[in-house]
Design a protein around this motif. Structure first.
Motif, PDB file in Angstrom:
ATOM      1  N   MET A 145       0.776  -1.236   0.000  1.00 15.92           N
ATOM      2  CA  MET A 145       0.000   0.000   0.000  1.00 15.92           C
ATOM      3  C   MET A 145       0.815   1.298   0.000  1.00 15.92           C
ATOM      4  O   MET A 145       0.401   2.266  -0.613  1.00 15.92           O
ATOM      5  N   ILE A 146       1.929   1.312   0.694  1.00 18.38           N
ATOM      6  CA  ILE A 146       2.676   2.569   0.817  1.00 18.38           C
ATOM      7  C   ILE A 146       3.827   2.631  -0.187  1.00 18.38           C
ATOM      8  O   ILE A 146       3.875   3.529  -1.032  1.00 18.38           O
ATOM      9  N   PHE A 147       4.748   1.674  -0.098  1.00 20.11           N
ATOM     10  CA  PHE A 147       5.970   1.738  -0.911  1.00 20.11           C
ATOM     11  C   PHE A 147       5.878   0.996  -2.238  1.00 20.11           C
ATOM     12  O   PHE A 147       6.814   1.030  -3.032  1.00 20.11           O
ATOM     13  N   LEU A 148       4.760   0.330  -2.473  1.00 15.80           N
ATOM     14  CA  LEU A 148       4.429  -0.271  -3.773  1.00 15.80           C
ATOM     15  C   LEU A 148       5.454  -1.311  -4.239  1.00 15.80           C
ATOM     16  O   LEU A 148       5.684  -1.476  -5.430  1.00 15.80           O
ATOM     17  N   THR A 149       6.061  -2.028  -3.280  1.00 19.57           N
ATOM     18  CA  THR A 149       7.071  -3.033  -3.630  1.00 19.57           C
ATOM     19  C   THR A 149       6.968  -4.275  -2.745  1.00 19.57           C
ATOM     20  O   THR A 149       7.954  -4.715  -2.176  1.00 19.57           O
ATOM     21  N   HIS A 150       5.805  -4.833  -2.643  1.00 23.92           N
ATOM     22  CA  HIS A 150       5.647  -6.050  -1.857  1.00 23.92           C
ATOM     23  C   HIS A 150       6.403  -7.188  -2.546  1.00 23.92           C
ATOM     24  O   HIS A 150       6.352  -7.315  -3.773  1.00 23.92           O
ATOM     25  N   PRO A 151       7.113  -8.013  -1.783  1.00 27.09           N
ATOM     26  CA  PRO A 151       7.878  -9.112  -2.395  1.00 27.09           C
ATOM     27  C   PRO A 151       7.031 -10.087  -3.223  1.00 27.09           C
ATOM     28  O   PRO A 151       7.566 -10.746  -4.107  1.00 27.09           O
ATOM     29  N   ALA A 152       5.747 -10.175  -2.969  1.00 28.63           N
ATOM     30  CA  ALA A 152       4.884 -11.074  -3.735  1.00 28.63           C
ATOM     31  C   ALA A 152       4.604 -10.552  -5.139  1.00 28.63           C
ATOM     32  O   ALA A 152       4.114 -11.294  -5.989  1.00 28.63           O
TER      33      ALA A 152
ATOM     34  N   ASP B 232      -0.567   7.458 -12.223  1.00 33.96           N
ATOM     35  CA  ASP B 232      -1.531   7.996 -13.189  1.00 33.96           C
ATOM     36  C   ASP B 232      -2.959   8.054 -12.671  1.00 33.96           C
ATOM     37  O   ASP B 232      -3.714   8.961 -13.033  1.00 33.96           O
ATOM     38  N   GLU B 233      -3.347   7.079 -11.850  1.00 43.36           N
ATOM     39  CA  GLU B 233      -4.738   6.986 -11.412  1.00 43.36           C
ATOM     40  C   GLU B 233      -4.913   7.175  -9.914  1.00 43.36           C
ATOM     41  O   GLU B 233      -6.042   7.254  -9.432  1.00 43.36           O
ATOM     42  N   ASP B 234      -3.804   7.175  -9.170  1.00 46.33           N
ATOM     43  CA  ASP B 234      -3.809   7.283  -7.708  1.00 46.33           C
ATOM     44  C   ASP B 234      -4.464   6.079  -7.034  1.00 46.33           C
ATOM     45  O   ASP B 234      -4.963   6.178  -5.923  1.00 46.33           O
ATOM     46  N   PHE B 235      -4.471   4.920  -7.707  1.00 40.57           N
ATOM     47  CA  PHE B 235      -4.994   3.705  -7.092  1.00 40.57           C
ATOM     48  C   PHE B 235      -3.861   2.730  -6.801  1.00 40.57           C
ATOM     49  O   PHE B 235      -2.897   2.645  -7.557  1.00 40.57           O
ATOM     50  N   VAL B 236      -4.008   1.995  -5.699  1.00 40.38           N
ATOM     51  CA  VAL B 236      -3.047   0.958  -5.339  1.00 40.38           C
ATOM     52  C   VAL B 236      -3.534  -0.350  -5.941  1.00 40.38           C
ATOM     53  O   VAL B 236      -4.654  -0.790  -5.655  1.00 40.38           O
TER      54      VAL B 236
ATOM     55  N   ASN C 150      -7.126  -4.165  -8.424  1.00 43.54           N
ATOM     56  CA  ASN C 150      -7.290  -2.843  -7.842  1.00 43.54           C
ATOM     57  C   ASN C 150      -7.770  -3.004  -6.400  1.00 43.54           C
ATOM     58  O   ASN C 150      -8.810  -3.608  -6.147  1.00 43.54           O
ATOM     59  N   SER C 151      -7.026  -2.458  -5.454  1.00 41.13           N
ATOM     60  CA  SER C 151      -7.390  -2.562  -4.036  1.00 41.13           C
ATOM     61  C   SER C 151      -8.583  -1.682  -3.688  1.00 41.13           C
ATOM     62  O   SER C 151      -9.189  -1.856  -2.641  1.00 41.13           O
ATOM     63  N   GLY C 152      -8.866  -0.719  -4.560  1.00 38.98           N
ATOM     64  CA  GLY C 152      -9.935   0.233  -4.275  1.00 38.98           C
ATOM     65  C   GLY C 152      -9.476   1.398  -3.407  1.00 38.98           C
ATOM     66  O   GLY C 152     -10.251   2.305  -3.118  1.00 38.98           O
ATOM     67  N   LEU C 153      -8.217   1.374  -3.003  1.00 33.54           N
ATOM     68  CA  LEU C 153      -7.676   2.440  -2.152  1.00 33.54           C
ATOM     69  C   LEU C 153      -6.815   3.394  -2.976  1.00 33.54           C
ATOM     70  O   LEU C 153      -6.040   2.961  -3.823  1.00 33.54           O
ATOM     71  N   ARG C 154      -6.955   4.662  -2.689  1.00 31.88           N
ATOM     72  CA  ARG C 154      -6.125   5.673  -3.342  1.00 31.88           C
ATOM     73  C   ARG C 154      -4.783   5.750  -2.621  1.00 31.88           C
ATOM     74  O   ARG C 154      -4.745   5.809  -1.387  1.00 31.88           O
ATOM     75  N   HIS C 155      -3.723   5.754  -3.397  1.00 28.71           N
ATOM     76  CA  HIS C 155      -2.383   5.803  -2.808  1.00 28.71           C
ATOM     77  C   HIS C 155      -2.196   7.066  -1.974  1.00 28.71           C
ATOM     78  O   HIS C 155      -1.623   7.019  -0.888  1.00 28.71           O
ATOM     79  N   SER C 156      -2.690   8.191  -2.455  1.00 32.91           N
ATOM     80  CA  SER C 156      -2.549   9.455  -1.706  1.00 32.91           C
ATOM     81  C   SER C 156      -3.234   9.368  -0.344  1.00 32.91           C
ATOM     82  O   SER C 156      -2.709   9.882   0.650  1.00 32.91           O
TER      83      SER C 156
END
Length: 146
Positions: free
Chosen positions: A56-63, A78-82, A92-98
């Motif tokens: 969710m935060i750093f966008l680099t989960h090992p999976a 581009d879309e602010d979605f995680v 799409n998690s449905g959560l906005r990264h911001s």
């Protein structure tokens, strides 16, 4: 425990309630920011769970497979979605990264104000493009993790 000589406790695998709900882990991970509130004074170290930090935060989960990592960043930028890796595809998690970052900054500020230490269960590197994007966003919200 303190009477037995244990005086420094850590709180492991902390996530945000919205993150738990989005990932479907609300019944698995009970170490949420809300459940920590009444216990906060008992702990000196708070460890942010890899699901919250990585997905969710750093966008680099090992999976997340390397071929999907750039796409995760593109969606956030581009879309602010995680987007989260679900096997060989992204979902799409449905959560906005911001919003996820803003909630993390608010929580981190509250615990830092109480002089608690935060450990992130993830290697965060400034030379990683996904991490750099998140670091810049967190810094813009007032949190410099370095």
């Amino acid at each position: 425990w303190k009477d037995l000589g244990f005086c420094r406790f850590g709180y492991d695998d902390i996530t945000d309630e919205r993150v738990n709900k989005s990932l479907g882990t609300e019944s698995v991970n009970l170490h949420s920011t809300a459940s920590l509130v009444p216990l906060l004074d008992e702990f000196w170290l708070l460890k942010v769970d890899m699901e919250w930090a990585g997905h969710m935060i750093f966008l680099t989960h090992p999976a997340c497979k390397p071929n999907l990592k750039a796409e995760v960043l593109q969606h956030a930028r581009d879309e602010d979605f995680v987007f989260v890796a679900r096997g060989p595809v992204l979902s799409n998690s449905g959560l906005r990264h911001s919003e996820v970052c803003a909630e993390f900054v608010k929580w981190a500020g509250q615990v830092i104000e109480k002089r608690k230490h935060i450990c992130i269960e993830l290697t965060v590197r400034q030379d990683d493009e996904n991490n750099a994007f998140a670091i810049k966003r967190l810094k813009g919200l007032g949190l410099d993790i370095f």
